[in-house]
Design a protein around this motif. Structure first.
Motif, PDB file in Angstrom:
ATOM      1  N   ALA A  18       0.834  -1.198   0.000  1.00 44.86           N
ATOM      2  CA  ALA A  18       0.000   0.000   0.000  1.00 44.86           C
ATOM      3  C   ALA A  18       0.868   1.247   0.000  1.00 44.86           C
ATOM      4  O   ALA A  18       2.006   1.243   0.445  1.00 44.86           O
ATOM      5  N   ASP A  19       0.302   2.322  -0.505  1.00 44.69           N
ATOM      6  CA  ASP A  19       0.972   3.612  -0.498  1.00 44.69           C
ATOM      7  C   ASP A  19       0.323   4.505   0.544  1.00 44.69           C
ATOM      8  O   ASP A  19      -0.836   4.321   0.916  1.00 44.69           O
ATOM      9  N   ARG A  20       1.090   5.489   1.003  1.00 47.15           N
ATOM     10  CA  ARG A  20       0.528   6.497   1.902  1.00 47.15           C
ATOM     11  C   ARG A  20       0.680   7.863   1.267  1.00 47.15           C
ATOM     12  O   ARG A  20       1.628   8.125   0.524  1.00 47.15           O
ATOM     13  N   GLU A  21      -0.268   8.713   1.552  1.00 50.07           N
ATOM     14  CA  GLU A  21      -0.224  10.062   1.024  1.00 50.07           C
ATOM     15  C   GLU A  21       0.830  10.878   1.760  1.00 50.07           C
ATOM     16  O   GLU A  21       1.034  10.725   2.957  1.00 50.07           O
ATOM     17  N   VAL A  22       1.484  11.746   1.030  1.00 45.40           N
ATOM     18  CA  VAL A  22       2.503  12.608   1.627  1.00 45.40           C
ATOM     19  C   VAL A  22       2.444  13.967   0.935  1.00 45.40           C
ATOM     20  O   VAL A  22       2.164  14.054  -0.264  1.00 45.40           O
ATOM     21  N   THR A  23       2.687  15.013   1.711  1.00 43.08           N
ATOM     22  CA  THR A  23       2.677  16.375   1.198  1.00 43.08           C
ATOM     23  C   THR A  23       3.968  17.078   1.588  1.00 43.08           C
ATOM     24  O   THR A  23       4.368  17.027   2.752  1.00 43.08           O
ATOM     25  N   PHE A  65      12.440  10.751  -1.940  1.00 41.08           N
ATOM     26  CA  PHE A  65      12.776  10.885  -0.525  1.00 41.08           C
ATOM     27  C   PHE A  65      13.977  10.012  -0.194  1.00 41.08           C
ATOM     28  O   PHE A  65      14.112   8.886  -0.688  1.00 41.08           O
ATOM     29  N   VAL A  66      14.843  10.548   0.648  1.00 41.35           N
ATOM     30  CA  VAL A  66      15.967   9.776   1.190  1.00 41.35           C
ATOM     31  C   VAL A  66      15.437   8.989   2.383  1.00 41.35           C
ATOM     32  O   VAL A  66      14.736   9.534   3.245  1.00 41.35           O
ATOM     33  N   THR A  67      15.766   7.713   2.443  1.00 38.76           N
ATOM     34  CA  THR A  67      15.275   6.842   3.507  1.00 38.76           C
ATOM     35  C   THR A  67      16.348   6.612   4.565  1.00 38.76           C
ATOM     36  O   THR A  67      17.525   6.900   4.353  1.00 38.76           O
ATOM     37  N   ALA A  68      15.920   6.088   5.701  1.00 36.64           N
ATOM     38  CA  ALA A  68      16.823   5.917   6.837  1.00 36.64           C
ATOM     39  C   ALA A  68      17.979   4.976   6.520  1.00 36.64           C
ATOM     40  O   ALA A  68      19.048   5.076   7.132  1.00 36.64           O
ATOM     41  N   ASP A  69      17.790   4.059   5.565  1.00 35.49           N
ATOM     42  CA  ASP A  69      18.866   3.125   5.207  1.00 35.49           C
ATOM     43  C   ASP A  69      19.798   3.691   4.143  1.00 35.49           C
ATOM     44  O   ASP A  69      20.672   2.987   3.633  1.00 35.49           O
ATOM     45  N   PRO A  74      10.923   7.121  -4.889  1.00 33.78           N
ATOM     46  CA  PRO A  74      10.313   8.231  -5.625  1.00 33.78           C
ATOM     47  C   PRO A  74       8.991   8.645  -5.003  1.00 33.78           C
ATOM     48  O   PRO A  74       8.274   7.833  -4.417  1.00 33.78           O
ATOM     49  N   MET A  75       8.676   9.912  -5.130  1.00 31.88           N
ATOM     50  CA  MET A  75       7.357  10.414  -4.772  1.00 31.88           C
ATOM     51  C   MET A  75       6.518  10.420  -6.044  1.00 31.88           C
ATOM     52  O   MET A  75       6.887  11.050  -7.033  1.00 31.88           O
ATOM     53  N   THR A  76       5.406   9.712  -6.014  1.00 24.64           N
ATOM     54  CA  THR A  76       4.492   9.699  -7.136  1.00 24.64           C
ATOM     55  C   THR A  76       3.555  10.887  -7.014  1.00 24.64           C
ATOM     56  O   THR A  76       2.723  10.949  -6.104  1.00 24.64           O
ATOM     57  N   PRO A 117       5.563   4.511  -0.860  1.00 22.57           N
ATOM     58  CA  PRO A 117       5.231   3.229  -0.258  1.00 22.57           C
ATOM     59  C   PRO A 117       5.081   3.346   1.254  1.00 22.57           C
ATOM     60  O   PRO A 117       5.848   4.040   1.912  1.00 22.57           O
ATOM     61  N   ASP A 118       4.081   2.682   1.785  1.00 26.84           N
ATOM     62  CA  ASP A 118       3.837   2.733   3.221  1.00 26.84           C
ATOM     63  C   ASP A 118       4.994   2.080   3.978  1.00 26.84           C
ATOM     64  O   ASP A 118       5.618   1.131   3.500  1.00 26.84           O
ATOM     65  N   GLY A 119       5.303   2.623   5.146  1.00 21.18           N
ATOM     66  CA  GLY A 119       6.350   2.065   5.996  1.00 21.18           C
ATOM     67  C   GLY A 119       7.724   2.643   5.768  1.00 21.18           C
ATOM     68  O   GLY A 119       8.675   2.323   6.488  1.00 21.18           O
ATOM     69  N   VAL A 120       7.865   3.533   4.777  1.00 25.42           N
ATOM     70  CA  VAL A 120       9.162   4.150   4.485  1.00 25.42           C
ATOM     71  C   VAL A 120       9.480   5.203   5.548  1.00 25.42           C
ATOM     72  O   VAL A 120       8.642   6.035   5.880  1.00 25.42           O
ATOM     73  N   GLU A 121      10.686   5.152   6.099  1.00 24.91           N
ATOM     74  CA  GLU A 121      11.126   6.164   7.057  1.00 24.91           C
ATOM     75  C   GLU A 121      11.896   7.246   6.304  1.00 24.91           C
ATOM     76  O   GLU A 121      13.001   7.024   5.825  1.00 24.91           O
TER      77      GLU A 121
END
Length: 273
Positions: A18-23, A65-69, A74-76, A117-121
């Protein structure tokens, strides 16, 4: 029981991938003060001049987005907007309420809206300032939004203005222009661009960024801080991306771009707020 197990399985499958919305929200500033059409600001540039704020718009693409790892996702970008088409977005802070933003529109856009994607830090954000090369020389009269803005277009051979800042100062009361885009582009006479000698797309990285709690500041004062904004060193007042314009040397530094063979440094236009 079989029905209950089926519903639980369906719910679990729906959650996978699943994806999550981000602004990503942007604030236009002059220093720490909100930048608004027609407002004035002191202490700008090397002479500490008074700035009258005008037009401020720019295109971005390849947002991720840069992730914790240490990786990237990519931001869709959402497509249901006059300011995003799924690949390119226009950030627009002018409202056509003053002489120096009269070329714009009353509508504004101060955020990028999409999904990850959901769960991305998320620990940082990256984007490219400008229009993608393969779309930079479209016919603006037929281009879909947000690439349908004639005042953000130089012409077929030049393409789009990636960044537009208009205003006036005490010494440049008639106005100045900071228009960033590709220059020295050549065509084959059949509507095909064969290349641009000066590729002026700036890659922006902002670390320590959380879109849920922080915003991206677009600091006009920082961009102009190393220029004498009361004088015109040559060419049009301000910087229209020409390598023969001495005012562009330090202005390009504000974008983190190389200029006339000199390497680009750290950009100073964007910061995390």
């Amino acid at each position: 029981m079989r029905l209950l197990n089926g519903l639980l399985l369906a719910a679990l499958l729906a959650g996978c991938g699943a994806d999550r919305e981000v602004t990503v929200r942007f604030d236009a500033l002059v220093g720490d003060a909100p930048a608004r059409c027609g407002d004035t600001y002191g202490g700008v540039g090397t002479t500490g001049t008074t700035l009258t704020m005008g037009d401020l718009r720019f295109y971005v693409h390849d947002v991720r987005f840069v992730t914790a790892d240490g990786g990237e996702v990519p931001m869709t970008l959402d497509e249901a907007s006059d300011f995003q088409d799924g690949a390119v977005a226009l950030l627009d802070f002018e409202d056509k309420s003053d002489t120096f933003c009269s070329m714009g529109t009353e509508a504004t856009n101060t955020a990028l809206v999409g999904t990850v994607p959901d769960g991305v830090e998320i620990v940082g954000v990256r984007f490219t300032l400008g229009v993608p090369r393969d779309r930079n020389h479209e016919d603006v009269t037929f281009a879909p939004a947000p690439l349908n803005q004639g005042s953000m277009y130089w012409g077929w051979n030049g393409g789009y203005k990636f960044f537009r800042l208009d205003g006036a100062t005490t010494g440049l009361a008639e106005g100045f222009f900071v228009h960033l885009g590709d220059t020295a582009c050549e065509g084959d006479g059949r509507g095909n661009i064969t290349g641009c000698a000066q590729d002026n797309r700036a890659e922006i990285t902002l670390m320590g960024f959380d879109p849920d709690t922080q915003r991206v500041a677009v600091d006009v004062g920082a961009l102009l801080s190393e220029n004498d904004m009361d004088a015109n060193g040559g060419g049009p007042p301000g910087c229209m991306s020409g390598f023969d314009d001495p005012d562009c040397a330090t202005m390009f530094g504000g974008f983190g771009l190389p200029f006339d063979g000199a390497p680009g440094g750290a950009q100073r236009l964007f910061r995390v707020r």
